[in-house]
Design an enzyme around this catalytic site. Sequence first.
Site, mmCIF file in Angstrom:
data_model
loop_
_atom_site.group_PDB
_atom_site.id
_atom_site.type_symbol
_atom_site.label_atom_id
_atom_site.label_comp_id
_atom_site.label_asym_id
_atom_site.label_seq_id
_atom_site.Cartn_x
_atom_site.Cartn_y
_atom_site.Cartn_z
ATOM 1 C CG HIS A 76 12.751 3.295 -22.052
ATOM 2 N ND1 HIS A 76 12.119 2.493 -21.140
ATOM 3 C CD2 HIS A 76 13.045 4.435 -21.383
ATOM 4 C CE1 HIS A 76 12.017 3.123 -19.981
ATOM 5 N NE2 HIS A 76 12.584 4.303 -20.098
ATOM 6 C CG ASN A 149 10.122 3.298 -15.817
ATOM 7 O OD1 ASN A 149 10.012 3.087 -17.023
ATOM 8 N ND2 ASN A 149 10.985 4.154 -15.317
ATOM 9 C CG HIS A 340 3.978 13.053 -25.627
ATOM 10 N ND1 HIS A 340 4.618 13.471 -24.480
ATOM 11 C CD2 HIS A 340 3.577 14.184 -26.259
ATOM 12 C CE1 HIS A 340 4.598 14.793 -24.428
ATOM 13 N NE2 HIS A 340 3.978 15.250 -25.491
ATOM 14 C CE1 TYR A 363 9.086 11.378 -21.760
ATOM 15 C CE2 TYR A 363 8.646 9.329 -22.906
ATOM 16 C CZ TYR A 363 9.111 10.003 -21.798
ATOM 17 O OH TYR A 363 9.612 9.305 -20.732
HETATM 18 FE FE1 HDE Z 1 11.208 8.491 -20.381
HETATM 19 N N1 HDE Z 1 11.890 8.921 -22.254
HETATM 20 N N2 HDE Z 1 12.045 10.193 -19.709
HETATM 21 N N3 HDE Z 1 10.714 8.007 -18.472
HETATM 22 N N4 HDE Z 1 10.444 6.773 -21.001
HETATM 23 C C1 HDE Z 1 11.735 8.141 -23.325
HETATM 24 O O1 HDE Z 1 11.019 8.907 -25.423
HETATM 25 C C2 HDE Z 1 12.444 11.223 -20.481
HETATM 26 C C3 HDE Z 1 10.950 8.742 -17.356
HETATM 27 C C4 HDE Z 1 9.687 5.887 -20.266
HETATM 28 O O2 HDE Z 1 8.390 2.169 -25.225
HETATM 29 C C5 HDE Z 1 12.157 8.818 -24.598
HETATM 30 O O3 HDE Z 1 10.154 7.938 -27.256
HETATM 31 C C6 HDE Z 1 12.800 12.349 -19.655
HETATM 32 C C7 HDE Z 1 10.189 8.267 -16.238
HETATM 33 C C8 HDE Z 1 9.340 4.759 -21.085
HETATM 34 O O4 HDE Z 1 8.677 3.830 -26.613
HETATM 35 C C9 HDE Z 1 12.557 10.219 -24.148
HETATM 36 C C10 HDE Z 1 12.626 11.938 -18.370
HETATM 37 C C11 HDE Z 1 9.486 7.197 -16.717
HETATM 38 C C12 HDE Z 1 9.891 5.010 -22.326
HETATM 39 C C13 HDE Z 1 12.328 10.129 -22.651
HETATM 40 C C14 HDE Z 1 12.137 10.580 -18.413
HETATM 41 C C15 HDE Z 1 9.827 7.043 -18.097
HETATM 42 C C16 HDE Z 1 10.562 6.278 -22.250
HETATM 43 C C17 HDE Z 1 13.143 8.048 -25.409
HETATM 44 C C18 HDE Z 1 12.907 12.709 -17.098
HETATM 45 C C19 HDE Z 1 8.534 6.292 -15.952
HETATM 46 C C20 HDE Z 1 9.845 4.118 -23.544
HETATM 47 C C21 HDE Z 1 12.379 7.497 -26.598
HETATM 48 C C22 HDE Z 1 12.030 13.738 -16.875
HETATM 49 C C23 HDE Z 1 7.356 6.983 -15.491
HETATM 50 C C24 HDE Z 1 8.589 4.335 -24.330
HETATM 51 C C25 HDE Z 1 11.069 8.096 -26.499
HETATM 52 C C26 HDE Z 1 8.548 3.360 -25.488
HETATM 53 C C27 HDE Z 1 11.213 6.895 -23.324
HETATM 54 C C28 HDE Z 1 12.535 11.190 -21.859
HETATM 55 C C29 HDE Z 1 11.873 9.828 -17.248
HETATM 56 C C30 HDE Z 1 9.274 5.993 -18.903
HETATM 57 C C31 HDE Z 1 13.933 10.665 -24.530
HETATM 58 C C32 HDE Z 1 13.307 13.679 -20.145
HETATM 59 C C33 HDE Z 1 10.145 8.854 -14.823
HETATM 60 C C34 HDE Z 1 8.522 3.537 -20.644
HETATM 61 O O5 HDE Z 1 11.713 11.195 -24.690
#
Ligand code: HDE
Length: 680
Positions: A76, A149, A340, A363
């Site tokens: 992202h 998402n 988060h 997060y």
């Molecule tokens: Fe994320 N995801 N994600 N994700 N995600 C991040 O956090 C993660 C997942 C989503 O505009 C990171 O601050 C894991 C699903 C958005 O700043 C990180 C898993 C969904 C955004 C991270 C998922 C999301 C992130 C990277 C699997 C939809 C952007 C930077 C369990 C429900 C937020 C950050 C923004 C961002 C980890 C899966 C949505 C690395 C471990 C499912 C919208 O922490």
Amino acid sequence: MTKKHPVNEKSKQEQLEQFKTDDRNQALTTNQGLKLSEDEFSLKAGERGPTLMEDFHFREKMTHFDHERIPERIVHARGFAAHGEFELYDSLSEYTKAKFLQNPSVKTPVFVRFSTVAGSKGSAETVRDARGFATKFYTEEGNYDLVGNNIPVFFIQDAIKFPDLIHAVKPEPHNEMPQAASAHDTFWDFVANNQESAHMVMWSMSDRAIPRSLRMMEGFGVHTFRLVNAEGKAHFVKFHWKPVLGTHSLVWDEAQTISGKDPDFHRRDLWESIENGDYPEYELGIQIIDEEDEFKFDFDILDPTKLWPEEDIPVKLVGKMTLNRNVDNVFAETEQVAFHPGHVVPGIDFSNDPLLQGRLFSYTDTQLIRLGGPNFHEIPINRPVCPFHNNQRDGYGRQTINKGPVSYHRNSLAANTPAPVPESEGGYAHYQEKVEGRKVRSRSESFKDHFSQATLFWNSMSDTEKEHIISAFSFELGKVKSKSVQQQVVDMFANVSTVLAKQVAQAIGATPPPGEDAPVTKSSPALSQEQTIKKPNTRKVAVIVANDFSGDLPQVLNSLKQQGIQPEIVSTTLQNVKGTDGSELEVQHTFLTSDSVLFDAVYVVGSASADEKFRKEALTFAQEAFEHFKPIGATDEGVKWLKAAGLDSSPGVVTGETTRFTDEFIEAISAHRHWNRHVI
Ligand code: HDE
């Protein structure tokens, strides 16, 4: 002693205001406030001599510059955000005690960041990908983040596989290609060998993955959460955002062209809409399942690769979010915002979805490296609007100046404060779900059906949407070099539909699967974008006009504007164009600076005195719009040009006299695309 937290009356906007600075008309100083007399020449030993170590101004300026970039988000990275507010329709006290979901007269400030997932920070915005839709609600009980998402399910079922998924989809490490694209071997190898991805892959090969606008896509919380009311009763919940303008997409060829013509297409669209006062709006929806009904479904409600069909569990619309203010500084706000899923308020709780459970760790961990330490909550965009007090101290970039000697709990020197607050007075208490089990690393049997909902999605698509999915698979797998991976994917998706798998096999030279699809027993109309809201508002029309245009044109343009449509004039140069009656129109774009892909519709007016070059340019616009199934209008000389090129009398092509033309053209624009057009 229990001290209540006073609610901070400052709105988020007021709070941010105190951090804003306007450097105009100010003296130039160092960061220590020292006024500077010179900023163009470093301090040297003689005009042609070496620079001196003593030059503290040079060193401060250069050091700051050298550290301007922070690590981009691992996923992202490419995102854009806006401020807004959320208003509730009716109290949700039946389900939750969350204060911001009680009173319809309360406006809760929000900050929303949209993003692509795979691409790096500078990548194009119209790539095929899921879109992040992360909302921070600044409530009086603390920040609540709904980090979702635009696709309601996910690729994997357990967070421990996330690093594998992301390694597979990111550019391949040996040559760092391709950027912001899943059309490569490692992604599809992952898919074929992790078949839980089938459902989400169907979504990401569909039109959902190439939205027309961030204003025209749905948002989903994805996981099952819990709402808990004041009596302690819990319900399972899924969250939805429904765009008021409906859910609309680009076509793939158009999306690829836009990536070059305007890599900032989505942020520009969002920014301009807000600047124009066309505020993007989304309704918040909830689906509710009683705790007692947890096991009543043919899927496990904890499995994030499953959605709750809206026809079975209706989406109740409970409020509206309006994005009404652009950021002042993208780095300070959009880049530094830290979302988060664990940022919750009393009345909102988690489920045991193993993907969600892992996200609750990830997060905060990621912000520590990205924002340089544990004090990221003090950055203006991340600060709650209510006060916060605890015994956490120090660390990089600490801004709070905590007074007094006591920074531990329990204490007597500060009367044992800051003090925990009982649940009855607003303290957060986790829902006391009964949990029992052995420590195991395994997947529940109830998570093992990977194909039923992927098939449900396929069966719910219109013929056009199915064609687009087949083309997307054919494109993506056509870029895969490994014959084995191609075949594995074809074989895997035969479990979803043999029609799909056979056509893809044909396109990529793989062996088609045997057999036929079972008769369709279930579909979910809500999954098809054909069912969405269709409105003309905010649609952009390229109006192609030359000097000596007919006098009726300003009247047509006014009628379009009254419907919220945005006509923009395109001509050969940026000189005003003049009508036969002496009227003048300001030109916004030239054939050189714009392209039909940047508009929702094309309106060819031309004029009798336009030269051959102009006619050709106009027809290039019209032809391209035709191939992208967009509405095309023509009056005056434009009608002749379209006829001569054979572009008239097709669905969505409107030619003719002014009065009828305007109404029909508006109707054609509202339809978004005209799929029943014959395009070779
Ligand atoms: Fe994320 N995801 N994600 N994700 N995600 C991040 O956090 C993660 C997942 C989503 O505009 C990171 O601050 C894991 C699903 C958005 O700043 C990180 C898993 C969904 C955004 C991270 C998922 C999301 C992130 C990277 C699997 C939809 C952007 C930077 C369990 C429900 C937020 C950050 C923004 C961002 C980890 C899966 C949505 C690395 C471990 C499912 C919208 O922490």
